[in-house]
Write a protein that holds these residues in place. Structure first.
Motif, mmCIF file in Angstrom:
data_model
loop_
_atom_site.group_PDB
_atom_site.id
_atom_site.type_symbol
_atom_site.label_atom_id
_atom_site.label_comp_id
_atom_site.label_asym_id
_atom_site.label_seq_id
_atom_site.Cartn_x
_atom_site.Cartn_y
_atom_site.Cartn_z
ATOM 1 N N ARG A 120 -7.713 -8.403 17.138
ATOM 2 C CA ARG A 120 -7.262 -8.573 15.760
ATOM 3 C C ARG A 120 -5.937 -7.892 15.469
ATOM 4 O O ARG A 120 -5.363 -8.081 14.405
ATOM 5 C CB ARG A 120 -8.321 -8.043 14.790
ATOM 6 N N ASP A 121 -5.469 -7.071 16.400
ATOM 7 C CA ASP A 121 -4.212 -6.346 16.222
ATOM 8 C C ASP A 121 -3.193 -6.846 17.233
ATOM 9 O O ASP A 121 -3.437 -6.795 18.444
ATOM 10 C CB ASP A 121 -4.409 -4.835 16.427
ATOM 11 N N ALA B 21 -4.222 -14.360 11.259
ATOM 12 C CA ALA B 21 -5.493 -13.903 10.723
ATOM 13 C C ALA B 21 -6.389 -15.080 10.359
ATOM 14 O O ALA B 21 -7.568 -15.126 10.738
ATOM 15 C CB ALA B 21 -5.246 -13.023 9.496
ATOM 16 N N ASP C 296 -12.743 -9.811 7.527
ATOM 17 C CA ASP C 296 -12.135 -9.211 8.717
ATOM 18 C C ASP C 296 -10.787 -8.603 8.357
ATOM 19 O O ASP C 296 -10.117 -9.026 7.399
ATOM 20 C CB ASP C 296 -11.915 -10.268 9.806
ATOM 21 N N ARG C 297 -10.388 -7.621 9.168
ATOM 22 C CA ARG C 297 -9.068 -7.002 9.031
ATOM 23 C C ARG C 297 -8.207 -7.354 10.241
ATOM 24 O O ARG C 297 -8.703 -7.400 11.373
ATOM 25 C CB ARG C 297 -9.181 -5.486 8.906
ATOM 26 N N PHE C 298 -6.916 -7.567 9.976
ATOM 27 C CA PHE C 298 -5.977 -7.918 11.030
ATOM 28 C C PHE C 298 -4.688 -7.115 10.833
ATOM 29 O O PHE C 298 -4.400 -6.627 9.730
ATOM 30 C CB PHE C 298 -5.654 -9.420 10.987
ATOM 31 N N SER D 165 -7.571 -17.232 13.337
ATOM 32 C CA SER D 165 -8.561 -16.485 14.135
ATOM 33 C C SER D 165 -9.901 -16.490 13.424
ATOM 34 O O SER D 165 -10.962 -16.696 14.044
ATOM 35 C CB SER D 165 -8.085 -15.043 14.346
ATOM 36 N N GLN D 166 -9.875 -16.260 12.113
ATOM 37 C CA GLN D 166 -11.138 -16.205 11.376
ATOM 38 C C GLN D 166 -11.829 -17.570 11.307
ATOM 39 O O GLN D 166 -13.060 -17.651 11.313
ATOM 40 C CB GLN D 166 -10.898 -15.658 9.965
ATOM 41 N N ARG E 50 -12.471 -10.477 20.831
ATOM 42 C CA ARG E 50 -11.560 -10.876 19.769
ATOM 43 C C ARG E 50 -10.541 -9.759 19.526
ATOM 44 O O ARG E 50 -10.924 -8.625 19.228
ATOM 45 C CB ARG E 50 -12.359 -11.144 18.502
#
Length: 782
Positions: A750-751, A371, A183-185, A374-375, A748
């Motif tokens: 992520r930013d 990050a 994933d990207r954050f 969350s993951q 969700r």
């Protein structure tokens, strides 16, 4: 000393510096007035990147009321807070590197005249291309355009660490029937927003000595830097920290106004004051960097973490600052909270044409914890496990070393998790509340002082001395900087407890380089542990002197004596006591004023591995925090409220329960602001929200109820078992809120920051995905 015998440790003691603060008698830097004082202002760059072709200050110098002007040629020495990052000068010499970069300073008989003088300084620029994102900066191959000529492709530093074997770990996760996620954050740039702006007063006296009163967290580092830049011995410089109205890391370095005040005072022979406007505080910045994160994590079917691979790119702004530390913390502190056998980390600190980023509460760890936590929730969902249970499954054990050589002594994260799970009624709420309501969990940790000094010195990290004379008053001298975190109260409690005297006997004199011993400052949550240990050792030195005399009076061995309740007596024989004052007078009659000293240096085993970058990340101990947030989300508008936060914090031993609660709640509050609102906004390099009206922080109105639970693990090396309480809780708040929003409405974010607009967009995308998954609305095929 057993817990039952404590007199002042573990109590709810009001802050010793509270009365002057609440009555308005506390003197901050801007409150200081000296006879003949002048007022300084700084000329700042209007361009994010440009060469300086010419500076003409003659018109400003002729303006009536102007007493002095200085530019880069008056202080050309390079400096920086880190030995490997000496890339700053007091004023720009060759080019400007961000909007707000310092070009010149003037002093005048009034602020208004000083402001007018700035408009009369003529600067000719050659405007250069500006690099406003890491992507742009790293793409530049032309050395003539690099922000600093010696930083290829504008990369300040990059680190590549691999411990264990992450590919093997990912295979293990898949083969077990577990899951691997990528994933990207994103974390935006945020700033400290202290109530008090930066301010200082300098007075260069006739004997060639200069005194600087400045709002700083690090008097010692300011002292050192002034000597380098001014070219005079440290013995000719005195730095005094008055009351400080908030720092949070933003006052941990030497700033241009401090150097300018000294230079202008020398030139004019009069005291010179600088006080930043709120906009200038945003230019000084040194806050949290914009951060792009890629994270890949594997877990087995039964929830055991097998491998973590992370890539972090930080937008560090125009100068190094603490940047090397920040990018290393982001990687090193992936460990020391969970048992992770395989870790790979690639970190890039990139220079851009924006104000420099530096240390901010939870330094280096906040974005990556958002990050990671969350993951962890996403992975728990994939393997069908409660996310709280997954975290408990991966806890470390006390007295262990992590895969990257971080030494963990006391460890209370598992207890923190259990306490918030119980207090929040997690098991009856998570996934069971009505749509629009949810709970989320998050964890975090932080160092209790960096085990390695940033100045590459073998001297002790903290020193404390104590003086006691015939009046019986105990004067504690410490270089540690009280910035609102309760340092002076903690010092007083530790010394009073060790000497067995009443707290009101103890007076703390702090952060004056002419009279207090060296302490490296208030950063990395080091003061309670390091300066606290030094204070306790100084008190023990005094106690040994008192016990030697008391033993003669009592006909006892000093080893059998106890000091408590203003008395000294043989252990288990309190009826044979002599008073503290009696023992003191006898000691003074024998040898005069009692002087005690103590110092603290971290043990070698705490100082990390031997790989490149290993010096950043090791702490002498680690604190731990777990949090549960409960939220309500309106799916029609995206508006949401955080209804309550439960936080448990492992602080070792709570020397002052009231202070620990205040620090933990302050961290949660600050984390909440970064979760839901805070973000510095730029347009072509210009800060667009440089004020407390435009830069949104959480206010008292926004704060939910916070239930604080103190977990005490009693660290074997902390003073009376204490660890940090000022930073470790911040990072857990953000993922706890993000995870709660997912539990509430199934989207969700992520930013950061989490906004209603982002929630609405995510809900719309979810509806489209759900519709497609159900076979509706599909495009016709040919």
């Amino acid at each position: 000393m057993s817990e039952r015998t404590f007199s002042v440790i573990g109590k709810r003691i009001p802050a010793t510096d509270g009365p002057p603060k609440v009555t308005g008698t506390a003197l901050y830097a801007d409150d200081l007035r000296l006879p003949g004082m002048l007022y300084g202002k700084i000329l700042r760059s209007p361009h994010p990147h440009a060469r300086i072709l010419r500076i003409d200050t003659s018109k400003a110098e002729r303006l009536p009321g102007v007493m002095g002007v200085v530019t880069g040629k008056d202080a050309p020495a390079r400096y920086g807070i880190l030995p490997i990052g000496h890339d700053e000068t007091a004023f720009c010499l060759d080019k400007v590197r961000y909007v707000g970069d310092e070009i010149a300073a003037v002093c005048a008989i009034s602020e208004q005249i000083a402001e007018e003088a700035l408009d009369l300084i003529e600067v000719e620029y050659e405007v250069l291309p500006a690099f406003l994102t890491p992507e742009e900066a790293m793409a530049c191959e032309d050395p003539n355009l690099w922000i600093h000529a010696d930083r290829k492709r504008n990369i300040e530093k990059e680190y590549h660490h691999h411990f264990g074997d992450v590919e093997r770990g990912f295979r293990e996760a898949i083969e077990s029937g577990g899951a691997v996620r990528f994933d990207r954050f994103f974390q935006p740039r945020v700033t400290h927003a202290p109530m008090e702006p930066h301010a200082c007063v300098a007075h260069w006296e006739h004997d060639g000595r200069v005194t600087l009163w400045t709002s700083t967290q690090t008097p010692h580092y300011v002292h050192r830097t002034l000597a380098e830049v001014l070219g005079i011995p440290m013995s000719s410089i005195r730095v005094i920290k008055p009351f400080v109205g908030g720092g949070f890391g933003g006052k941990s370095e030497t700033f241009t106004h401090e150097i300018a005040a000294c230079l202008l005072s020398k030139r004019t022979g009069r005291p010179v004051k600088f006080t930043f406007t709120r906009e200038e505080v945003f230019y000084a910045h040194r806050g949290r960097p914009e951060q792009y994160m890629e994270l890949k994590t594997g877990v087995t079917k039964d929830g055991r973490i097998t491998a973590v691979e992370a890539k972090v790119i930080q937008d560090g702004g125009a100068y190094c600052s603490y940047g090397v530390v920040t990018i290393l913390y982001a990687g090193a502190l992936l460990a020391a909270i969970y048992d992770i056998p395989n870790i790979k980390y690639d970190g890039y600190r990139v220079l851009t044409n924006k104000p420099a980023c530096g240390p901010m509460r939870g330094h280096g760890t906040v974005g990556i914890r958002f990050a990671f936590e969350s993951q962890l929730d996403m992975l728990a969902e994939e393997i069908g496990m409660d996310p709280a249970e997954l975290r408990l499954k991966n806890c470390l054990r006390p007295n262990t070393f992590t895969v990257n050589s971080l030494r963990v002594t006391s460890y209370g994260y598992d207890e923190c998790l259990r306490r918030v799970i119980e207090a929040s009624d997690w098991k009856n709420k998570r996934g069971k509340l009505p749509f629009g309501r949810g709970v989320g969990i998050g964890g975090s940790h932080y160092v209790s002082g960096a085990a390695n000094s940033i100045i590459r010195s073998k001297m002790p990290h903290s020193n404390v001395s104590i003086k006691i004379d015939y009046d019986g008053g105990v004067t504690v001298y410490t270089g540690a900087a009280e910035i609102g975190q309760g340092t002076e109260t903690i010092h007083a409690q530790i010394v009073a407890e060790e000497l067995g005297v009443a707290l009101d006997r103890v007076r703390v004199i702090a952060a004056d380089t002419a009279i207090t011993p060296v302490d490296l400052g208030s950063y990395s949550s080091r003061v309670t542990f390091m300066a606290g240990n030094a204070a306790r050792e100084a008190a023990r030195d005094i106690k040994r002197q008192l016990f030697r005399v008391a033993a003669e009076l009592l006909g006892e061995s000093p080893d059998r004596l106890v000091a408590r309740d203003e008395k000294i007596f043989p252990q288990d024989e309190p009826q044979r006591a002599i008073s503290y004052q009696e023992a003191l007078m006898a000691a003074i009659e024998q040898g005069g004023t009692l002087i005690g000293k103590g110092a603290y240096t971290p043990p070698p085993e705490a100082q990390g591995g031997n790989f490149r970058g290993a010096g950043v990340g090791p702490g002498v101990a680690y604190s731990y925090s777990a949090q549960v947030a409960e939220v309500t989300v309106d799916p029609e508008t995206g508006q949401f409220t955080v209804d309550k936060i439960w936080v448990a914090h492992d602080c070792g031993r709570a020397i002052n329960v009231l202070n620990v609660e205040g620090q933990v709640e302050g961290s949660v509050w600050m984390g909440l602001g970064q979760a839901v609102a805070e973000e510095q906004i730029f347009e072509k390099g210009l800060t667009m929200n440089p004020g407390l009206l435009e830069y949104k922080t959480a206010s008292a109105v926004d704060s939910p109820p916070i239930e604080t639970i103190i977990v005490e693990t009693i660290d074997p090396e902390g003073p009376f078992g204490a660890k940090e309480a000022g930073e470790g809780s911040l990072a857990a708040t953000i993922p706890a809120v993000a995870n709660a929003i997912y539990d509430a409405v199934g989207v969700r974010i992520r930013d950061l920051p989490i906004t209603p607009e982002k929630i609405l967009k995510a809900l719309a995308e979810k509806r489209r995905r759900d519709k497609d998954a159900n076979g509706h609305g599909e495009k016709p095929t040919a």
